[in-house]
Motif scaffolding. Sequence first.
Motif, PDB file in Angstrom:
ATOM      1  N   LEU A 153       0.824  -1.196   0.000  1.00  0.00           N
ATOM      2  CA  LEU A 153       0.000   0.000   0.000  1.00  0.00           C
ATOM      3  C   LEU A 153       0.866   1.258   0.000  1.00  0.00           C
ATOM      4  N   ASP A 154       0.286   2.340  -0.489  1.00  0.00           N
ATOM      5  CA  ASP A 154       0.908   3.654  -0.361  1.00  0.00           C
ATOM      6  C   ASP A 154       0.698   4.115   1.082  1.00  0.00           C
ATOM      7  N   PRO A 155       1.768   4.299   1.875  1.00  0.00           N
ATOM      8  CA  PRO A 155       1.575   4.639   3.281  1.00  0.00           C
ATOM      9  C   PRO A 155       0.939   6.005   3.515  1.00  0.00           C
ATOM     10  N   LYS A 156       0.956   6.861   2.512  1.00  0.00           N
ATOM     11  CA  LYS A 156       0.335   8.179   2.663  1.00  0.00           C
ATOM     12  C   LYS A 156      -1.178   8.109   2.554  1.00  0.00           C
ATOM     13  N   THR A 157      -1.679   7.239   1.665  1.00  0.00           N
ATOM     14  CA  THR A 157      -3.117   7.236   1.361  1.00  0.00           C
ATOM     15  C   THR A 157      -3.811   5.910   1.649  1.00  0.00           C
ATOM     16  N   GLY A 158      -3.041   4.831   1.767  1.00  0.00           N
ATOM     17  CA  GLY A 158      -3.641   3.508   1.911  1.00  0.00           C
ATOM     18  C   GLY A 158      -4.044   2.874   0.600  1.00  0.00           C
ATOM     19  N   THR A 159      -3.770   3.528  -0.505  1.00  0.00           N
ATOM     20  CA  THR A 159      -4.118   2.990  -1.821  1.00  0.00           C
ATOM     21  C   THR A 159      -3.301   1.737  -2.116  1.00  0.00           C
ATOM     22  N   GLU A 160      -3.979   0.694  -2.573  1.00  0.00           N
ATOM     23  CA  GLU A 160      -3.283  -0.543  -2.877  1.00  0.00           C
ATOM     24  C   GLU A 160      -2.443  -0.404  -4.137  1.00  0.00           C
ATOM     25  N   ILE A 161      -1.200  -0.887  -4.058  1.00  0.00           N
ATOM     26  CA  ILE A 161      -0.281  -0.855  -5.195  1.00  0.00           C
ATOM     27  C   ILE A 161      -0.267  -2.214  -5.886  1.00  0.00           C
ATOM     28  N   TRP A 162      -0.043  -3.272  -5.106  1.00  0.00           N
ATOM     29  CA  TRP A 162      -0.063  -4.627  -5.669  1.00  0.00           C
ATOM     30  C   TRP A 162      -0.485  -5.618  -4.600  1.00  0.00           C
ATOM     31  N   ARG A 163      -0.834  -6.816  -5.050  1.00  0.00           N
ATOM     32  CA  ARG A 163      -1.154  -7.903  -4.131  1.00  0.00           C
ATOM     33  C   ARG A 163      -0.782  -9.238  -4.740  1.00  0.00           C
ATOM     34  N   VAL A 164      -0.491 -10.203  -3.841  1.00  0.00           N
ATOM     35  CA  VAL A 164      -0.265 -11.588  -4.236  1.00  0.00           C
ATOM     36  C   VAL A 164      -1.130 -12.466  -3.346  1.00  0.00           C
ATOM     37  N   LYS A 165      -1.848 -13.389  -3.953  1.00  0.00           N
ATOM     38  CA  LYS A 165      -2.722 -14.304  -3.219  1.00  0.00           C
ATOM     39  C   LYS A 165      -2.003 -15.641  -2.994  1.00  0.00           C
ATOM     40  N   TYR A 166      -2.295 -16.265  -1.849  1.00  0.00           N
ATOM     41  CA  TYR A 166      -1.717 -17.558  -1.521  1.00  0.00           C
ATOM     42  C   TYR A 166      -2.658 -18.277  -0.571  1.00  0.00           C
ATOM     43  N   ASN A 167      -2.327 -19.477  -0.157  1.00  0.00           N
ATOM     44  CA  ASN A 167      -3.099 -20.193   0.855  1.00  0.00           C
ATOM     45  C   ASN A 167      -2.304 -20.188   2.158  1.00  0.00           C
ATOM     46  N   GLY A 168      -2.834 -19.510   3.162  1.00  0.00           N
ATOM     47  CA  GLY A 168      -2.135 -19.432   4.433  1.00  0.00           C
ATOM     48  C   GLY A 168      -2.876 -18.534   5.398  1.00  0.00           C
ATOM     49  N   TYR A 169      -2.726 -18.810   6.687  1.00  0.00           N
ATOM     50  CA  TYR A 169      -3.407 -18.003   7.703  1.00  0.00           C
ATOM     51  C   TYR A 169      -2.549 -17.992   8.963  1.00  0.00           C
ATOM     52  N   SER A 170      -2.994 -17.278   9.990  1.00  0.00           N
ATOM     53  CA  SER A 170      -2.242 -17.141  11.239  1.00  0.00           C
ATOM     54  C   SER A 170      -0.801 -16.739  10.937  1.00  0.00           C
ATOM     55  N   VAL A 171      -0.645 -15.760  10.062  1.00  0.00           N
ATOM     56  CA  VAL A 171       0.683 -15.313   9.631  1.00  0.00           C
ATOM     57  C   VAL A 171       1.347 -14.527  10.765  1.00  0.00           C
ATOM     58  N   VAL A 172       2.551 -14.932  11.139  1.00  0.00           N
ATOM     59  CA  VAL A 172       3.304 -14.284  12.212  1.00  0.00           C
ATOM     60  C   VAL A 172       4.626 -13.682  11.728  1.00  0.00           C
ATOM     61  N   PRO A 173       5.466 -14.392  10.950  1.00  0.00           N
ATOM     62  CA  PRO A 173       6.783 -13.866  10.595  1.00  0.00           C
ATOM     63  C   PRO A 173       6.707 -12.542   9.843  1.00  0.00           C
ATOM     64  N   LYS A 174       7.636 -11.642  10.157  1.00  0.00           N
ATOM     65  CA  LYS A 174       7.709 -10.373   9.437  1.00  0.00           C
ATOM     66  C   LYS A 174       8.474 -10.565   8.138  1.00  0.00           C
ATOM     67  N   PRO A 175       7.998  -9.984   7.021  1.00  0.00           N
ATOM     68  CA  PRO A 175       8.691 -10.140   5.738  1.00  0.00           C
ATOM     69  C   PRO A 175      10.068  -9.465   5.735  1.00  0.00           C
ATOM     70  N   LEU A 176      10.846  -9.786   4.700  1.00  0.00           N
ATOM     71  CA  LEU A 176      12.132  -9.152   4.426  1.00  0.00           C
ATOM     72  C   LEU A 176      12.058  -8.438   3.079  1.00  0.00           C
ATOM     73  N   PHE A 177      12.996  -7.506   2.857  1.00  0.00           N
ATOM     74  CA  PHE A 177      13.082  -6.853   1.556  1.00  0.00           C
ATOM     75  C   PHE A 177      14.539  -6.655   1.186  1.00  0.00           C
ATOM     76  N   ALA A 178      14.905  -7.087  -0.007  1.00  0.00           N
ATOM     77  CA  ALA A 178      16.247  -6.884  -0.555  1.00  0.00           C
ATOM     78  C   ALA A 178      16.210  -7.223  -2.033  1.00  0.00           C
ATOM     79  N   ASN A 179      17.144  -6.660  -2.773  1.00  0.00           N
ATOM     80  CA  ASN A 179      17.250  -6.964  -4.210  1.00  0.00           C
ATOM     81  C   ASN A 179      15.947  -6.679  -4.947  1.00  0.00           C
ATOM     82  N   GLY A 180      15.186  -5.692  -4.482  1.00  0.00           N
ATOM     83  CA  GLY A 180      13.908  -5.378  -5.106  1.00  0.00           C
ATOM     84  C   GLY A 180      12.851  -6.437  -4.886  1.00  0.00           C
ATOM     85  N   THR A 181      13.080  -7.317  -3.904  1.00  0.00           N
ATOM     86  CA  THR A 181      12.222  -8.477  -3.688  1.00  0.00           C
ATOM     87  C   THR A 181      11.727  -8.540  -2.255  1.00  0.00           C
TER      88      THR A 181
END
Length: 414
Positions: free
Chosen positions: A242-270
Amino acid sequence: MPRAALALCFALALALPVAAAEWVQFRGAAGDGHADAAKLPTEWDQTKNVAWRVELPGNGWSSPVAAGGKVYVTTAVPGEGKGDYSLRALCLDAKTGKTLWDAEVFKEDGKTAAKIHSKNSHASPTPVLDGEFLFVHFGHLGTACLKANDGSKVWTQEALKYTPVHGAGGSPVLAADKLIFCIDGVEKQAVIALDRKTGKVAWQTPRDAKPKKPFSFATPLLIAVGGKEQVVAQGSDVVMALDPKTGTEIWRVKYNGYSVVPKPLFANGTVYLSTGYDNPVFYAIRADGTGDVTDTHVAWTVKKGVPRNASPLLVGDAIYMAADDGTLTCIDAKTGAERWNERVGKAYSSSPVFANGHVYLLAEDGTATVFKPGSSYDPVATNKMGERALASYGVDGDALLLRTEKALYRIERK
């Protein structure tokens, strides 16, 4: 300095580990578990290399944050009635462990209190420290801004009610003038931004995923892509940017999963993330897309050794994952190819830390394992605390802050 140069510097600051910064939020200054320059000890026990041990009132699995010679934690202290809790924030002197202030933020009524998971607490989200202010979050029970010097309230936000499953867990993050966190309960799944000065809702963006099991406990991740900020926020069956200024969605990816706890990482544009329960999959997602990029921007996936609770750690070109069965796996960050895996302990909920050329793990039974990252598993030390530990480490200067079920330790070389 031209605006373009300023934007580039800001983007680099978000993308790279912070070497000598204060530990002001979950997983440190950059939110990635790095305290590169900290000269932490590799060996300790309940007395060796322990500067102090302080028993904390009540219970809580929030991680400690530290800055300016002070350490902050939250806790839930049982009240007089069954299920009653006083939800509190504490400030300790970093050198002595002395409590400087202890403030009640909210009260939880046992008559209406939601049940929590046996591995959760009523004070699990980690606070965020920003100069003179401390932001504390207790999920469905409310969010508050306190003055860091004395714990007095600046504002509280208690209007965002929802029905939790297993309690609260995800921590908030700061993005410019907003405090951002996730709501993933029974009837409501959304990403929320509060005005950091007033606590009023600045925006809220629904997930629109309609998962069968809607509950999750994710912590957002602030990144920069092409000079523009994104806040990556996971939930059940979907990750959104999301755009942190407005909350507008930029992109999304769908998957099968719930009770998500781990925090994501970001590097190499990924963006790298785990999909949670029941059968976790580790995703590498290119973050330059627009709209639903499920079929176009998933670079690779991994199904072996993926954690359900502990956040992954990136060191160089390798990602380290500590799984719930005690297995430690190292994968190539560019391809997802496994480099090695090793059984190093029992279950892991605490997220690892990288400091001074070493990786620090903490198992749920209180056993801390230290190893050197590399092409094979290179153990350095195994340290047993003998106390249950689910909170993640904090770092203060050259000291490790380790919270157990009963106490907070300051561990540093003597």
